[in-house]
Design an enzyme around this catalytic site. Structure first.
Site, mmCIF file in Angstrom:
data_model
loop_
_atom_site.group_PDB
_atom_site.id
_atom_site.type_symbol
_atom_site.label_atom_id
_atom_site.label_comp_id
_atom_site.label_asym_id
_atom_site.label_seq_id
_atom_site.Cartn_x
_atom_site.Cartn_y
_atom_site.Cartn_z
ATOM 1 N N TYR A 157 0.776 -1.052 0.048
ATOM 2 C CA TYR A 157 0.136 0.108 0.102
ATOM 3 C C TYR A 157 0.731 1.230 -0.014
ATOM 4 C CZ TYR A 157 -3.708 -3.377 0.954
ATOM 5 O OH TYR A 157 -4.614 -4.126 0.819
ATOM 6 N N HIS A 192 -17.742 -19.135 -6.572
ATOM 7 C CA HIS A 192 -17.191 -17.621 -5.956
ATOM 8 C C HIS A 192 -16.860 -16.787 -7.056
ATOM 9 C CE1 HIS A 192 -16.669 -14.882 -2.620
ATOM 10 N NE2 HIS A 192 -15.814 -14.371 -3.505
ATOM 11 N N ALA A 193 -17.886 -15.816 -7.273
ATOM 12 C CA ALA A 193 -17.526 -14.980 -8.332
ATOM 13 C C ALA A 193 -16.289 -14.279 -8.837
ATOM 14 C CB ALA A 193 -18.673 -13.901 -8.161
ATOM 15 N N HIS A 251 -19.999 -5.203 -9.461
ATOM 16 C CA HIS A 251 -18.758 -5.393 -8.749
ATOM 17 C C HIS A 251 -17.853 -5.849 -9.953
ATOM 18 C CE1 HIS A 251 -15.907 -6.213 -5.505
ATOM 19 N NE2 HIS A 251 -15.604 -7.292 -6.329
ATOM 20 N N GLU A 252 -18.172 -7.220 -10.371
ATOM 21 C CA GLU A 252 -17.281 -7.928 -11.419
ATOM 22 C C GLU A 252 -16.862 -7.244 -12.599
ATOM 23 O OE1 GLU A 252 -15.713 -10.333 -10.285
ATOM 24 O OE2 GLU A 252 -16.922 -10.694 -8.273
ATOM 25 N N HIS A 265 -14.099 -4.911 -12.244
ATOM 26 C CA HIS A 265 -12.678 -5.341 -12.302
ATOM 27 C C HIS A 265 -12.448 -5.628 -13.903
ATOM 28 C CE1 HIS A 265 -12.063 -6.856 -8.145
ATOM 29 N NE2 HIS A 265 -13.175 -7.490 -8.255
ATOM 30 N N GLU A 316 -11.141 -3.477 -5.817
ATOM 31 C CA GLU A 316 -12.556 -3.958 -5.440
ATOM 32 C C GLU A 316 -13.493 -2.767 -5.388
ATOM 33 O OE1 GLU A 316 -12.912 -6.997 -5.192
ATOM 34 O OE2 GLU A 316 -10.814 -7.605 -5.074
ATOM 35 N N TRP A 346 -10.563 -16.562 16.397
ATOM 36 C CA TRP A 346 -11.589 -16.012 15.492
ATOM 37 C C TRP A 346 -12.797 -15.403 16.099
ATOM 38 C CZ3 TRP A 346 -11.769 -14.995 10.331
ATOM 39 C CH2 TRP A 346 -13.014 -15.186 9.709
ATOM 40 N N HIS A 379 -11.870 -16.893 0.902
ATOM 41 C CA HIS A 379 -10.806 -15.901 0.717
ATOM 42 C C HIS A 379 -9.744 -16.661 1.561
ATOM 43 C CE1 HIS A 379 -13.612 -13.438 -0.884
ATOM 44 N NE2 HIS A 379 -13.013 -12.939 -1.639
ATOM 45 N N ARG A 397 -8.075 -5.657 1.580
ATOM 46 C CA ARG A 397 -8.647 -4.755 0.375
ATOM 47 C C ARG A 397 -10.126 -4.596 0.134
ATOM 48 N NH1 ARG A 397 -7.634 -9.249 -4.394
ATOM 49 N NH2 ARG A 397 -5.629 -9.676 -2.976
ATOM 50 N N TYR A 398 -10.982 -5.235 0.764
ATOM 51 C CA TYR A 398 -12.394 -5.013 0.799
ATOM 52 C C TYR A 398 -12.686 -3.893 1.872
ATOM 53 C CZ TYR A 398 -12.566 -9.382 -2.041
ATOM 54 O OH TYR A 398 -12.459 -10.259 -3.045
HETATM 55 O O1 X8Z Z 1 -15.233 -11.690 -3.084
HETATM 56 C C1 X8Z Z 1 -15.893 -11.096 -3.437
HETATM 57 C C2 X8Z Z 1 -16.140 -10.671 -5.124
HETATM 58 C C3 X8Z Z 1 -15.183 -11.196 -5.778
HETATM 59 S S1 X8Z Z 1 -13.585 -10.344 -5.751
HETATM 60 C C4 X8Z Z 1 -17.507 -11.486 -5.366
HETATM 61 N N1 X8Z Z 1 -16.449 -9.785 -2.387
HETATM 62 C C5 X8Z Z 1 -16.138 -10.311 -1.072
HETATM 63 C C6 X8Z Z 1 -16.822 -11.524 -0.610
HETATM 64 O O2 X8Z Z 1 -17.440 -11.923 -1.342
HETATM 65 O O3 X8Z Z 1 -16.518 -11.925 0.619
HETATM 66 C C7 X8Z Z 1 -17.168 -9.078 -2.892
HETATM 67 C C8 X8Z Z 1 -17.523 -8.236 -1.435
HETATM 68 C C9 X8Z Z 1 -16.737 -8.885 -0.571
HETATM 69 ZN ZN ZN Z 2 -13.822 -8.254 -6.233
#
Ligand code: X8Z
Ligand code: ZN
Length: 618
Positions: free
Chosen positions: A229, A359-360, A389-390, A393, A417, A489, A517, A526-527
């Site tokens: 960063y 997962h998108a 969102h996608e 990217h 993101e 956690w 993730h 990042r989010y």
């Molecule tokens: O993973 C994602 C996207 C792909 S970069 C669908 N997101 C995070 C999640 O689903 O946990 C978007 C928001 C947070």
């Molecule tokens: Zn994303």
């Protein structure tokens, strides 16, 4: 898949991290770096030639790894996982060799700024010198992502009944729609138990990743992540804490309000008057965003009853049509139509005949025109937002393709993101009317309804996003041992989010691993960054569009002026330190919660009134 810096591909599609191989430096380019002590300091010209060759080598290997990952995630099998692991291993090896060689040029006087930045980016990597360990590292990464993608919960069948196994999308549907606390708890526990199967893999993976980070001079892999960063790892951690404190009062107000409403729904035995909310009652498998319980917590005023999910189903809007709505938003800002190959090669609905990672994700296959999305789109509001969102990217990928390879990336991963999320903030009731998704006889909610729904999606997310990497940073630092994974956690879940596990945790548990993730080793700060940036971006773009009303009603749809500002940011890619990119767009130079706070200001007042009334027993 979208990844952070080319050299820090810390997700599986992206696990292409970096290794130090023993082969001659830059063997493919036929030129090795200078050896300390054996020759004089390299010239600026040599440094530039090194960078150029390194970029060409990385580009070729990245494309190979991307293709292998695409296939592995679209057809999960032993073989595709192995092929993906091998492609990522080759990239990892090259990354390590290049990173090591880059050290020799670092600090040369009179280096052009661009070359100096590239040399820095090249070293933001881990390198695993040992061939076996490097191979094992990428295999573990492939295996964990595959295991996550294929995991299913198979409840005990009732006597005589057939065993039915539920994949994640079926379990998520239960979490979103069921109001039966026992069913919710069962789905929640069933999914979270799946991650135990790859807990040991994760432990081994963390050890190898740390070895690789230390070889590059980072304290551990968490420090490597935090160093992405344009500031020191410590400064970044402090920055996140600063903005979290800025927005926490809003979260606290929302949390208290939601808890009160859920107590009314589920009763005082399940939902306490004070303290944490049980995690399975918030409409989402990870309690990360709460928009699915909007109908349970919405104000009693009945101002509106429009439901976008219902509208999508009733109007028979297909997955492709949902993507076209999103595309039309981007083209309304002056951006290009998606290339034909996008439509030919993307995966938009869940195939029935094979295992895929649902997962998108967005993909940049050849770092040129071959952009794609992989997503199991369902006709509902959540997915409508996610496809915007996608495409964020994808449009970033398309906009920075003119940059050199090392700069074909977001200004930081939070920028990547934030793009699509910023666009999605413009999906206001008046926008939905404009594009015909809301009809004249539909009744949109009032400002409070809409802000509450938006807060359930965005504000609830902040402490979740903060927690995921706060936990991982400590795991990478060795401060949380495997037997304490869940203990830590849940202590963090309670502290940051104010949520509790529906049943007590166990030493062998791995609840964090039930999140994509973590299994795919993609960083999550990042989010958190993106959820602040998107409001900073939106405030600046609305200003650019000449909009002066309340921020939450602004839609930049169709505004070319805002579009140009946006595109200028995208085209920069990673060529400048992110504070400069932010400044060009917003005039601001740091992460700042005030835009988010402005956006939700009317809701904050309203929530505090509601909470005060509830405290008086109303
Ligand atoms: O993973 C994602 C996207 C792909 S970069 C669908 N997101 C995070 C999640 O689903 O946990 C978007 C928001 C947070
Ligand atoms: Zn994303």
């Amino acid at each position: 898949m979208h990844r952070s810096r080319p050299l820090i591909r810390n997700s599986l599609a992206a696990v292409a991290l970096f290794a130090l191989g023993h082969s001659p430096l830059l063997a493919a380019g036929g030129q090795s770096g200078p050896k300390a002590g054996t020759r004089k300091a390299p010239s600026v010209q040599e440094a530039e030639r090194f960078v150029q060759q390194a970029e060409a080598r990385l580009e070729a290997l990245q494309i190979k790894a991307q293709r292998a990952d695409w296939v592995a995630q679209n057809f999960i099998t032993e073989d595709t996982q192995q092929i993906s692991a091998e492609a990522n291993e080759a990239l990892l090896k090259a990354n390590g060799e290049i990173a090591l060689a880059a050290r020799s040029y670092q600090g040369l006087k009179k280096l052009p700024e661009e070359t100096a930045r590239k040399l820095q980016l090249m070293q933001r990597t881990l390198m695993i010198p040992n061939d076996q360990e490097r191979a094992r590292f990428t295999q573990l990464a492939s295996r964990m992502t595959g295991a996550y993608g294929m995991a299913k919960y198979c409840p005990q069948p009732s006597p005589g009944a057939e065993r039915v196994c539920l994949p994640l999308d079926a379990l998520e549907k239960i979490m979103a729609e069921s109001r039966d606390p026992e069913q919710l708890k069962d789905a929640w526990i069933g999914w979270h138990a799946q991650a135990k199967a790859y807990k040991q893999d994760y432990v081994d993976f963390v050890a190898l990743a740390n070895k690789g980070s230390r070889a590059m001079g980072y304290a551990d892999t968490g420090a490597l992540w935090r160093s992405g960063y344009d500031m020191s790892p410590e400064a970044f951690a402090a920055d996140l804490e600063r903005v979290w404190q800025q927005v926490k009062p809003l979260y606290d107000s929302l949390h208290a309000y939601v808890r009160h409403k859920l107590r009314q729904t589920y009763g005082p035995d399940l939902v306490p008057a004070t303290g944490p909310i049980p995690a399975h009652l918030l409409g989402n498998m990870w309690s990360q965003s709460w928009e699915n319980i909007y109908l349970l917590v919405k104000p009693d005023t009945q101002a509106g009853d429009f439901d976008l999910s219902q509208a999508l189903v009733q109007r028979g809007v297909s997955a492709k049509a949902m993507v076209q709505f999103a595309e039309a938003f981007y083209t309304s800002l002056g951006m290009q139509a998606l290339p034909p190959s996008f439509w030919e090669r993307s995966l938009l609905t869940k195939p029935q005949d094979r295992e895929v990672v649902c997962h998108a994700s967005a993909w940049d296959l050849d770092l040129q025109q071959d952009v794609r999305v992989k997503m199991c789109i369902r006709p509902n509001e959540e997915d409508f937002i996610t496809i915007h969102h996608e495409l964020g990217h994808v449009y970033y990928n398309l906009a920075y393709r003119a940059q050199p390879v090392l700069f074909r990336n977001g200004a930081n991963d939070g920028f990547h993101e934030a793009i699509g999320d910023t666009v999605a903030l413009s999906i206001t009731p008046s926008y939905l009317q404009t594009v015909g998704l809301m009809k004249a006889d539909d009744r949109p909610g009032d400002d409070i309804d809409n802000l509450l729904k938006q807060a359930l999606a965005k504000v609830s997310f902040l402490p979740f996003a903060y927690k995921v990497d706060a936990w991982r940073w400590q795991v990478y630092a060795g401060q949380i041992k495997p037997q304490d994974f869940d203990k830590a956690w849940w202590s963090m879940s309670e502290r940051y989010q104010g949520i509790s596990r529906p049943v007590p945790w166990q030493a062998e548990g791995f609840d964090a691993g039930a999140k994509y993730h973590v299994a795919a080793d993609t960083s999550y700060a990042r989010y958190f960054v993106a959820h602040l940036l998107q409001f900073q971006f939106q405030r600046a773009l609305c200003r650019e569009a000449g909009y002066t009303g309340p921020l939450h009603r602004c839609s930049i749809f169709g505004n070319q002026k805002a579009g140009q500002k946006f595109q200028a940011l995208l085209a920069l890619g990673a060529s400048k330190p992110w504070p400069q990119a932010l400044q060009a767009m917003t005039g601001e130079t740091q992460l700042d919660g005030s835009a988010l706070i402005d956006y939700f200001a009317p809701l904050k007042l309203w929530l505090d009134q509601q909470n005060a009334r509830a405290a008086q027993g109303h």
